[in-house]
Design a protein around this motif. Structure first.
Motif, PDB file in Angstrom:
ATOM      1  N   GLY A 129     -45.623  -3.738  88.964  1.00 44.04           N
ATOM      2  CA  GLY A 129     -45.327  -2.580  89.780  1.00 44.04           C
ATOM      3  C   GLY A 129     -45.771  -2.601  91.220  1.00 44.04           C
ATOM      4  O   GLY A 129     -45.295  -1.790  92.008  1.00 44.04           O
ATOM      5  N   ALA A 130     -46.678  -3.487  91.594  1.00 42.39           N
ATOM      6  CA  ALA A 130     -47.049  -3.543  93.010  1.00 42.39           C
ATOM      7  C   ALA A 130     -45.858  -3.959  93.855  1.00 42.39           C
ATOM      8  O   ALA A 130     -45.666  -3.466  94.975  1.00 42.39           O
ATOM      9  N   PHE A 131     -45.026  -4.870  93.324  1.00 37.94           N
ATOM     10  CA  PHE A 131     -43.793  -5.261  94.008  1.00 37.94           C
ATOM     11  C   PHE A 131     -42.737  -4.196  93.718  1.00 37.94           C
ATOM     12  O   PHE A 131     -42.554  -3.782  92.575  1.00 37.94           O
ATOM     13  N   ARG A 147     -30.901   9.595  92.900  1.00 41.41           N
ATOM     14  CA  ARG A 147     -31.603  10.782  92.421  1.00 41.41           C
ATOM     15  C   ARG A 147     -31.807  10.733  90.906  1.00 41.41           C
ATOM     16  O   ARG A 147     -32.843  11.192  90.400  1.00 41.41           O
ATOM     17  N   ALA A 148     -30.834  10.184  90.179  1.00 39.81           N
ATOM     18  CA  ALA A 148     -30.987  10.041  88.733  1.00 39.81           C
ATOM     19  C   ALA A 148     -32.118   9.067  88.407  1.00 39.81           C
ATOM     20  O   ALA A 148     -32.892   9.283  87.464  1.00 39.81           O
ATOM     21  N   VAL A 149     -32.217   8.003  89.179  1.00 38.47           N
ATOM     22  CA  VAL A 149     -33.322   7.059  89.009  1.00 38.47           C
ATOM     23  C   VAL A 149     -34.654   7.756  89.290  1.00 38.47           C
ATOM     24  O   VAL A 149     -35.632   7.576  88.544  1.00 38.47           O
ATOM     25  N   GLU A 150     -34.687   8.559  90.327  1.00 46.56           N
ATOM     26  CA  GLU A 150     -35.903   9.286  90.686  1.00 46.56           C
ATOM     27  C   GLU A 150     -36.345  10.207  89.549  1.00 46.56           C
ATOM     28  O   GLU A 150     -37.535  10.270  89.204  1.00 46.56           O
ATOM     29  N   LEU A 158     -43.876   8.345  87.031  1.00 47.76           N
ATOM     30  CA  LEU A 158     -43.802   7.451  88.183  1.00 47.76           C
ATOM     31  C   LEU A 158     -43.273   8.201  89.400  1.00 47.76           C
ATOM     32  O   LEU A 158     -42.334   8.999  89.291  1.00 47.76           O
ATOM     33  N   SER A 159     -43.844   7.916  90.538  1.00 46.56           N
ATOM     34  CA  SER A 159     -43.385   8.523  91.782  1.00 46.56           C
ATOM     35  C   SER A 159     -43.285   7.430  92.834  1.00 46.56           C
ATOM     36  O   SER A 159     -43.426   6.246  92.539  1.00 46.56           O
ATOM     37  N   GLY A 160     -43.048   7.828  94.053  1.00 43.69           N
ATOM     38  CA  GLY A 160     -42.907   6.848  95.127  1.00 43.69           C
ATOM     39  C   GLY A 160     -41.473   6.795  95.615  1.00 43.69           C
ATOM     40  O   GLY A 160     -40.545   7.234  94.941  1.00 43.69           O
ATOM     41  N   ASP A 183     -34.684  -0.051  95.938  1.00 44.88           N
ATOM     42  CA  ASP A 183     -36.038  -0.544  95.672  1.00 44.88           C
ATOM     43  C   ASP A 183     -36.923   0.634  95.297  1.00 44.88           C
ATOM     44  O   ASP A 183     -37.098   1.572  96.091  1.00 44.88           O
ATOM     45  N   GLY A 184     -37.468   0.585  94.087  1.00 48.82           N
ATOM     46  CA  GLY A 184     -38.336   1.644  93.604  1.00 48.82           C
ATOM     47  C   GLY A 184     -39.795   1.303  93.835  1.00 48.82           C
ATOM     48  O   GLY A 184     -40.321   0.379  93.214  1.00 48.82           O
ATOM     49  N   HIS A 185     -40.441   2.035  94.718  1.00 48.37           N
ATOM     50  CA  HIS A 185     -41.853   1.795  95.042  1.00 48.37           C
ATOM     51  C   HIS A 185     -42.722   2.635  94.088  1.00 48.37           C
ATOM     52  O   HIS A 185     -43.332   3.626  94.476  1.00 48.37           O
ATOM     53  N   PHE A 186     -42.752   2.208  92.838  1.00 48.66           N
ATOM     54  CA  PHE A 186     -43.377   3.014  91.794  1.00 48.66           C
ATOM     55  C   PHE A 186     -44.884   2.797  91.679  1.00 48.66           C
ATOM     56  O   PHE A 186     -45.585   3.616  91.125  1.00 48.66           O
ATOM     57  N   GLY A 187     -45.364   1.681  92.150  1.00 50.68           N
ATOM     58  CA  GLY A 187     -46.744   1.336  91.862  1.00 50.68           C
ATOM     59  C   GLY A 187     -46.875   0.866  90.421  1.00 50.68           C
ATOM     60  O   GLY A 187     -45.940   0.303  89.850  1.00 50.68           O
ATOM     61  N   ARG A 188     -47.998   1.106  89.820  1.00 46.64           N
ATOM     62  CA  ARG A 188     -48.288   0.620  88.472  1.00 46.64           C
ATOM     63  C   ARG A 188     -47.262   1.123  87.448  1.00 46.64           C
ATOM     64  O   ARG A 188     -47.044   2.338  87.311  1.00 46.64           O
ATOM     65  N   ILE A 189     -46.635   0.189  86.713  1.00 44.03           N
ATOM     66  CA  ILE A 189     -45.664   0.526  85.668  1.00 44.03           C
ATOM     67  C   ILE A 189     -46.319   0.220  84.321  1.00 44.03           C
ATOM     68  O   ILE A 189     -46.345  -0.927  83.867  1.00 44.03           O
ATOM     69  N   ASP A 190     -46.851   1.250  83.687  1.00 47.27           N
ATOM     70  CA  ASP A 190     -47.580   1.049  82.436  1.00 47.27           C
ATOM     71  C   ASP A 190     -46.660   0.901  81.229  1.00 47.27           C
ATOM     72  O   ASP A 190     -47.059   0.330  80.214  1.00 47.27           O
ATOM     73  N   ARG A 191     -45.443   1.439  81.333  1.00 47.23           N
ATOM     74  CA  ARG A 191     -44.512   1.390  80.192  1.00 47.23           C
ATOM     75  C   ARG A 191     -43.178   0.788  80.645  1.00 47.23           C
ATOM     76  O   ARG A 191     -42.163   1.480  80.734  1.00 47.23           O
ATOM     77  N   PRO A 192     -43.178  -0.510  80.933  1.00 47.68           N
ATOM     78  CA  PRO A 192     -41.960  -1.118  81.476  1.00 47.68           C
ATOM     79  C   PRO A 192     -40.762  -1.062  80.529  1.00 47.68           C
ATOM     80  O   PRO A 192     -39.622  -0.924  80.985  1.00 47.68           O
ATOM     81  N   GLU A 193     -41.008  -1.170  79.217  1.00 51.23           N
ATOM     82  CA  GLU A 193     -39.877  -1.099  78.277  1.00 51.23           C
ATOM     83  C   GLU A 193     -39.183   0.259  78.346  1.00 51.23           C
ATOM     84  O   GLU A 193     -37.945   0.338  78.314  1.00 51.23           O
TER      85      GLU A 193
END
Length: 244
Positions: A129-131, A147-150, A158-160, A183-193
Motif C-alpha cells: 500500500g505505500a505504492f 467515485r465508485a472506487v472511492e 481506506l482513504s486517500g 492511482d489509489g493512494h490508500f496507504g496500508r492495505i490490510d485486506r488486499p483480497e
C-alpha cells in the motif's frame, strides 16, 4: 552496489529458471527489461525460447535484442512469466502497474504455469500500500468509476486520493489497450483480497494492480545477495489448479 545492480542481479537469477523450449511471458518495467536484455544474449548463444510481451515497450525491446515472439492467440498457455513488481509482501501478493501495463501483465501471468517476480530489496514490504495502487478503467464514465472506487475503498476503511495518472503534459496516460489509469493512494492495505474483489465488482474497472495468488517465486536482490521467496503450499496449489 546500486539499485540498478540489484535489479540486474535479480534478473540474472531468473535466467537460471529458463529452460530450452520454454514459452515465456515477458514482463514490463525496468527490472523486467534487464531480464529481456539478458535473455536476448542467451538467445544469441543458441537458447531456444519464445516470448509473449506484456506491453508494446517490451515487444519493441524483445525484437531489438532478438528474442523470438509469439502471441497468446497462437500460444495460449505459457510455461513461465518473469516480471517485476512495485511491491511484494511476505505472501507474494503484489502491487503492479507502475508502468501502466497491469492488464496485459495479469493476463499473461494467468496464462502461465509459473510466475517469477524479480525486484530489488526496496520493493519488499511487510504490508502492501505505500505504492499507489494502479486501477485500469475505461475512459467512458471515468469520474463515476473513480467515485465508485472511492466508495468501495471507504467501506474497507481506506482513504486517500484517487487520481487519474497523467503524463508530463498533464494529459491522462493511455494504456496499450486504450484505457485510463487511476492511482489509489490508500496507504496500508490490510485486506488486499477484499479490496481486489470490491474493485473487480465495479463496472468500468477493467483490472487492478493487486496480483494475488499468481506469483510462485520472488527473487529479491539486495546487499546480502539474492533472496528467494516461495509461495505458500496453499497458494502454489491454487496456482496449479489454473491448468488442472
Amino acid at each position: 552496489m546500486s539499485t540498478d545492480d540489484y535489479k540486474r542481479a535479480a534478473a540474472e537469477a531468473a535466467l537460471a529458471h529458463v529452460q530450452p523450449g520454454m514459452k515465456l511471458g515477458l514482463g514490463t518495467g525496468s527490472t523486467a527489461a534487464l531480464f529481456v536484455e539478458l535473455l536476448g544474449a542467451r538467445v544469441a548463444e543458441g537458447l531456444d525460447v519464445v516470448g509473449v510481451p506484456t506491453s508494446e515497450a517490451t515487444r519493441e525491446l524483445a525484437e531489438r535484442v532478438g528474442v523470438p515472439l509469439t502471441t497468446l492467440k497462437d500460444t495460449p498457455e505459457l510455461d513461465l512469466t518473469v516480471d517485476g513488481a512495485d511491491e511484494v509482501d511476505p505472501e507474494l501478493r503484489l502491487i503492479k502497474g507502475g508502468g501502466a501495463a497491469l492488464l496485459r501483465e495479469k493476463i499473461v501471468a494467468f496464462a502461465s504455469r509459473r510466475m517469477i517476480v524479480i525486484a530489488d530489496a526496496k520493493k519488499q514490504v511487510p504490508t502492501l500500500g505505500a505504492f499507489p495502487l494502479p486501477i485500469e478503467v475505461v475512459p467512458f464514465g471515468k469520474e463515476a468509476t473513480r467515485r465508485a472506487v472511492e466508495r468501495a475503498a471507504a467501506r474497507l476503511g481506506l482513504s486517500g486520493k484517487i487520481e487519474i495518472r497523467r503524463a508530463e503534459d498533464e494529459c491522462p496516460i493511455v494504456t496499450d489497450s486504450g484505457h485510463t489509469i487511476l492511482d489509489g493512494h490508500f496507504g496500508r492495505i490490510d485486506r488486499p483480497e477484499e479490496l481486489a474483489a470490491a474493485l473487480s465488482a465495479i463496472p468500468g474497472v477493467v483490472e487492478h494492480g493487486l496480483f494475488i495468488g499468481l506469483a510462485d517465486l520472488a527473487l529479491i536482490a539486495g546487499p546480502d545477495g539474492v533472496t528467494t521467496l516461495e509461495a505458500s503450499p496453499a497458494s502454489a496449489a491454487a496456482n496449479a489448479r489454473r491448468f488442472a
